[in-house]
Design an enzyme around this catalytic site. Structure first.
Site, PDB file in Angstrom:
ATOM      1  N   GLY A   9       0.847  -1.178   0.000  1.00 55.87           N
ATOM      2  CA  GLY A   9       0.000   0.000   0.000  1.00 55.87           C
ATOM      3  C   GLY A   9       0.885   1.232   0.000  1.00 55.87           C
ATOM      4  O   GLY A   9       2.118   1.135  -0.078  1.00 55.87           O
ATOM      5  N   ASN A  95      -0.281  -1.566  12.736  1.00 58.56           N
ATOM      6  CA  ASN A  95      -0.868  -1.150  14.015  1.00 58.56           C
ATOM      7  C   ASN A  95      -1.549  -2.311  14.726  1.00 58.56           C
ATOM      8  O   ASN A  95      -2.707  -2.215  15.127  1.00 58.56           O
ATOM      9  CB  ASN A  95      -1.868  -0.012  13.789  1.00 58.56           C
ATOM     10  CG  ASN A  95      -1.194   1.303  13.494  1.00 58.56           C
ATOM     11  OD1 ASN A  95      -0.120   1.589  13.999  1.00 58.56           O
ATOM     12  ND2 ASN A  95      -1.816   2.113  12.658  1.00 58.56           N
ATOM     13  N   HIS A 176       0.634   6.503  21.693  1.00 56.07           N
ATOM     14  CA  HIS A 176       0.930   7.613  20.781  1.00 56.07           C
ATOM     15  C   HIS A 176      -0.329   8.035  20.029  1.00 56.07           C
ATOM     16  O   HIS A 176      -0.654   9.224  19.933  1.00 56.07           O
ATOM     17  CB  HIS A 176       2.035   7.164  19.817  1.00 56.07           C
ATOM     18  CG  HIS A 176       2.225   8.007  18.596  1.00 56.07           C
ATOM     19  ND1 HIS A 176       1.359   7.999  17.524  1.00 56.07           N
ATOM     20  CD2 HIS A 176       3.216   8.870  18.253  1.00 56.07           C
ATOM     21  CE1 HIS A 176       1.786   8.821  16.591  1.00 56.07           C
ATOM     22  NE2 HIS A 176       2.917   9.366  17.002  1.00 56.07           N
ATOM     23  N   ASN A 177      -1.058   7.068  19.492  1.00 56.28           N
ATOM     24  CA  ASN A 177      -2.248   7.407  18.717  1.00 56.28           C
ATOM     25  C   ASN A 177      -3.377   7.912  19.602  1.00 56.28           C
ATOM     26  O   ASN A 177      -4.162   8.762  19.188  1.00 56.28           O
ATOM     27  CB  ASN A 177      -2.699   6.193  17.906  1.00 56.28           C
ATOM     28  CG  ASN A 177      -1.838   5.983  16.673  1.00 56.28           C
ATOM     29  OD1 ASN A 177      -0.696   6.423  16.615  1.00 56.28           O
ATOM     30  ND2 ASN A 177      -2.382   5.310  15.679  1.00 56.28           N
ATOM     31  N   GLU A 180      -2.646  11.438  20.111  1.00 48.99           N
ATOM     32  CA  GLU A 180      -2.960  12.139  18.857  1.00 48.99           C
ATOM     33  C   GLU A 180      -4.458  12.443  18.765  1.00 48.99           C
ATOM     34  O   GLU A 180      -4.848  13.530  18.309  1.00 48.99           O
ATOM     35  CB  GLU A 180      -2.512  11.288  17.673  1.00 48.99           C
ATOM     36  CG  GLU A 180      -2.743  11.921  16.319  1.00 48.99           C
ATOM     37  CD  GLU A 180      -2.350  11.004  15.182  1.00 48.99           C
ATOM     38  OE1 GLU A 180      -2.262  11.496  14.044  1.00 48.99           O
ATOM     39  OE2 GLU A 180      -2.155   9.787  15.413  1.00 48.99           O
TER      40      GLU A 180
END
Length: 301
Positions: A9, A95, A176-177, A180
């Site tokens: 991708g 992820n 981390h996400n 965010e």
């Protein structure tokens, strides 16, 4: 170093290009012929099957997966396992849930195969700017693959680190996400307030650009916000529907399991869910209750 990239991708293809630019020999595989052709058009070799991919690598092998979390990772590992040998190292740069990564690492370790979970941040900008890499797993396997991390990171000495044992890389990326999510929500709410007072602040893009330089709220997310507002100040054509890829949910669940209050991250996740509620039942019921309890009028839609 020779490395295989599995999953071509946009992010996987970009990482393959950055590795090649760093002097590494890259061969890629994706089940989509179009994705393979795209990588070949960039001058990077491809294989038309996992068997051919593994056969193209000298032992001990290094293979990097950039495939969606969950069943795609499980299926890829199941297909690769009989093809790999002791001493090979498999990297999951997607992820995945950290618990899945710990389970997979233990199963492959029993076969002598290394498994590194690498939380990867940088998105579509990583090709030009470099990636932030949070490496979890065996220290020796991580050290062996360090030339790859150095090529993918912004510089050889910044932007990547071995953060802990198996699961640690994906755990760090999960949190981390979650952070965010909260940062994005704060920017969105602040600019929503500003947008209501355009008599005072008529140029939101200009204000965002101002804040990018010297302000305590400057960040890469603000850079992206400023760019988005400059390109499309009224956000025309953008539906108020915000998806989530899972890490925010996992972060909130982890906070609950650890008895750690995380109201900002939790509420930012709830707001994403709320964004998908067209003609929300709960809101209509609230209006009905307010009308019934206080005799207030109910807006008919």
């Amino acid at each position: 170093m020779q490395v295989a990239m599995i999953g071509l991708g946009r992010m996987g293809a970009n990482m393959a290009q950055r590795l090649q630019r760093g002097g590494h020999a890259v061969v890629g595989y994706d089940p989509s012929p179009g994705a393979r052709e795209g990588l070949a058009g960039m001058g990077i070799g491809t294989a038309d099957s996992l068997e051919a991919l593994v056969a193209a690598l000298a032992v001990p092998r290094a293979l990097w997966m950039m495939v969606p979390a969950g069943e795609p990772v499980e299926a890829t590992i199941a297909a690769l396992q009989p093809l790999l040998s002791a001493g090979d190292v498999l990297v999951d740069g997607g992820n995945s849930n950290y618990l899945d990564s710990q389970r997979r690492a233990a199963a492959l370790q029993a076969l002598g195969i290394g498994y590194l979970d690498v939380g990867t941040s940088g998105g579509v900008w990583g090709l030009a700017e470099g990636y932030s890499l949070m490496v979890g797993g065996d220290v020796e396997a991580a050290a062996r693959l360090s030339p790859l991390f150095e090529a993918l990171a912004p510089t050889p000495t910044t932007g990547w680190a071995h953060v802990g044992p198996s699961g640690a890389g994906h755990y760090a990326k999960m949190i981390h996400n979650g952070i965010e999510y909260g940062m994005m929500q704060a920017y969105a709410e602040g600019f929503a307030i500003l947008e209501r007072r355009q008599d005072l602040i008529p140029d939101l893009a200009g204000l965002a650009e101002l804040w990018r330089h010297g302000s305590v709220v400057r960040s890469w997310l603000l850079d992206l916000t400023a760019g988005a507002l400059k390109d499309n100040p009224g956000l025309e054509g953008i539906a108020p529907w915000v998806p989530d890829s899972g890490e925010g949910r996992w972060t909130v669940a982890e906070a609950i399991a650890l008895d750690v209050p995380a109201p900002v991250i939790t509420q930012s996740l709830i707001e994403r869910l709320r964004s998908r509620q067209d003609n929300a039942y709960a809101d209509r019921l609230l209006a009905a209750m307010r009308g019934a309890s206080g005799g207030h009028g109910v807006k008919r839609g």
